[in-house]
Design an enzyme around this catalytic site. Structure first.
Site, PDB file in Angstrom:
ATOM      1  CB  SER A  15      -3.794  -0.414  -9.656  1.00 46.83           C
ATOM      2  OG  SER A  15      -3.267  -1.404  -9.694  1.00 46.83           O
ATOM      3  CG  ASN A  16      -4.287  -5.609  -7.984  1.00 46.84           C
ATOM      4  OD1 ASN A  16      -5.098  -6.503  -8.675  1.00 46.84           O
ATOM      5  ND2 ASN A  16      -3.002  -5.594  -8.012  1.00 46.84           N
ATOM      6  CG  MET A  93       4.053  -3.625  -0.580  1.00 48.24           C
ATOM      7  SD  MET A  93       3.814  -5.344  -1.646  1.00 48.24           S
ATOM      8  CE  MET A  93       5.563  -5.336  -2.212  1.00 48.24           C
ATOM      9  NE  ARG A  94       5.236  -3.428   8.069  1.00 44.91           N
ATOM     10  CZ  ARG A  94       6.521  -3.366   8.325  1.00 44.91           C
ATOM     11  NH1 ARG A  94       7.236  -3.072   7.499  1.00 44.91           N
ATOM     12  NH2 ARG A  94       7.046  -3.718   9.539  1.00 44.91           N
ATOM     13  CB  VAL A  95       6.395 -10.216   6.593  1.00 47.12           C
ATOM     14  CG1 VAL A  95       6.057 -11.633   7.039  1.00 47.12           C
ATOM     15  CG2 VAL A  95       6.999 -10.146   5.344  1.00 47.12           C
ATOM     16  CG  LEU A  96       0.170  -9.991   7.633  1.00 55.51           C
ATOM     17  CD1 LEU A  96      -1.121 -10.408   6.861  1.00 55.51           C
ATOM     18  CD2 LEU A  96      -0.264  -8.423   8.265  1.00 55.51           C
ATOM     19  CG  ASN A 110      -1.074 -11.541  -1.094  1.00 55.79           C
ATOM     20  OD1 ASN A 110      -1.435 -10.579  -1.291  1.00 55.79           O
ATOM     21  ND2 ASN A 110      -0.019 -12.374  -1.202  1.00 55.79           N
ATOM     22  CG  HIS A 112       3.266 -13.519  -4.984  1.00 54.12           C
ATOM     23  ND1 HIS A 112       3.775 -12.566  -4.011  1.00 54.12           N
ATOM     24  CD2 HIS A 112       4.104 -14.371  -5.845  1.00 54.12           C
ATOM     25  CE1 HIS A 112       5.153 -12.840  -4.408  1.00 54.12           C
ATOM     26  NE2 HIS A 112       5.181 -13.712  -5.444  1.00 54.12           N
ATOM     27  CB  VAL A 147       6.535 -15.327   2.951  1.00 54.50           C
ATOM     28  CG1 VAL A 147       6.430 -14.303   1.694  1.00 54.50           C
ATOM     29  CG2 VAL A 147       6.757 -14.941   4.202  1.00 54.50           C
TER      30      VAL A 147
HETATM   31  C1  GAR Z   1       0.604  -5.861  -7.561  1.00 52.74           C
HETATM   32  O1  GAR Z   1       1.470  -6.089  -8.759  1.00 52.74           O
HETATM   33  C2  GAR Z   1       0.501  -6.936  -6.578  1.00 52.74           C
HETATM   34  O2  GAR Z   1       0.492  -8.211  -7.209  1.00 52.74           O
HETATM   35  C3  GAR Z   1       1.843  -6.804  -5.636  1.00 52.74           C
HETATM   36  O3  GAR Z   1       1.994  -5.435  -5.723  1.00 52.74           O
HETATM   37  C4  GAR Z   1       1.361  -4.767  -6.897  1.00 52.74           C
HETATM   38  C5  GAR Z   1       0.310  -3.669  -6.169  1.00 52.74           C
HETATM   39  O4  GAR Z   1      -0.020  -2.882  -7.003  1.00 52.74           O
HETATM   40  N1  GAR Z   1       1.853  -7.532  -4.727  1.00 52.74           N
HETATM   41  C6  GAR Z   1       3.029  -8.077  -3.976  1.00 52.74           C
HETATM   42  O5  GAR Z   1       4.133  -8.022  -4.590  1.00 52.74           O
HETATM   43  C7  GAR Z   1       2.833  -8.763  -2.927  1.00 52.74           C
HETATM   44  N2  GAR Z   1       3.866  -9.658  -2.412  1.00 52.74           N
HETATM   45  P1  GAR Z   1      -1.323  -1.969  -6.457  1.00 52.74           P
HETATM   46  O6  GAR Z   1      -1.215  -1.333  -5.375  1.00 52.74           O
HETATM   47  O7  GAR Z   1      -1.446  -1.147  -7.663  1.00 52.74           O
HETATM   48  O8  GAR Z   1      -2.552  -2.918  -6.562  1.00 52.74           O
END
Ligand code: GAR
Length: 196
Positions: A15-16, A93-96, A110, A112, A147
């Site tokens: 969604s982002n 969601m992978r640590v690089l 990124n 967060h 991280v």
């Molecule tokens: C979002 O809330 C983002 O901030 C979070 O995952 C979600 C992804 O949603 N990111 C993390 O937790 C990174 N550590 P989306 O796929 O709908 O954008």
């Protein structure tokens, strides 16, 4: 002004990513999405991106077993082939590894879901609730080897309400993320252009 070629890296819903693609429909937006890449071939966001006419790629990290760098070298190849100049991690969601982060240093951002430096890592909303915080939020930052540790570009916050759960907080925060990310990415592009 030349637009920076943008790759968006996702692992799921996207969604982002969608919010960024929407902003980038404006020809005056400083980044031009050229690739959406996922480490999960079944990521819902890949379909959304393809429907919006953006090139997509899936590189399944599971194929590479424990060899994180081999997975990242495969990503790097796709990114350089597409001429990418800036990367936005959007629910990736992978640590690089330090290798990948250093290779893209100063060109990768990124989002967060916490007010960094609070709550790096996972379960950010539950941790904010457990701590009795009165506000939560999200942060867009440059990616550095630690991280969720890089320099902050921009943050947005919202109040925690009585009765909030991790789920209700995440749901209320999401539209805030969608407003923040395209704006913060604009700032990041301006910084890269200034350096050039
Ligand atoms: C979002 O809330 C983002 O901030 C979070 O995952 C979600 C992804 O949603 N990111 C993390 O937790 C990174 N550590 P989306 O796929 O709908 O954008």
């Amino acid at each position: 002004m030349t637009r920076l070629k943008l790759a968006i890296l996702i692992s799921g819903r996207g969604s982002n990513m969608e919010a960024i693609l929407e902003a980038a429909r404006d020809p005056a937006y400083p980044a031009q999405p050229v690739l959406v890449l996922s480490n999960r071939p079944d990521a819902k966001g890949l379909e959304t991106a393809a429907a919006a006419g953006i090139a997509t790629a899936a590189i399944d990290h599971k194929t590479y077993g424990k060899d994180r760098e081999a997975f990242e070298r495969a990503m790097h190849e796709q990114l350089t082939e597409a001429g990418v100049e800036i990367i936005a991690l959007a629910g990736f969601m992978r640590v690089l590894t330090p290798w990948f982060v250093n290779t893209w240093e100063g060109r990768m951002v990124n989002i967060h879901p916490s007010l960094l430096p609070k709550y790096k890592g996972l379960d950010t909303h539950q941790r904010a609730l457990d701590a009795g915080d009165t506000e939560a939020g999200c942060t867009v930052h440059w990616v550095s080897p630690g991280v969720d540790d890089g320099e902050i570009i921009q943050q947005a916050s919202l109040p925690i309400l009585p009765g909030d759960t991790a789920d209700s907080l995440a749901a209320r925060l999401l539209p805030v993320e969608h407003r923040l990310y395209p704006e913060a990415l604009t700032k990041a592009c301006a910084e890269i252009q200034t350096r050039a």
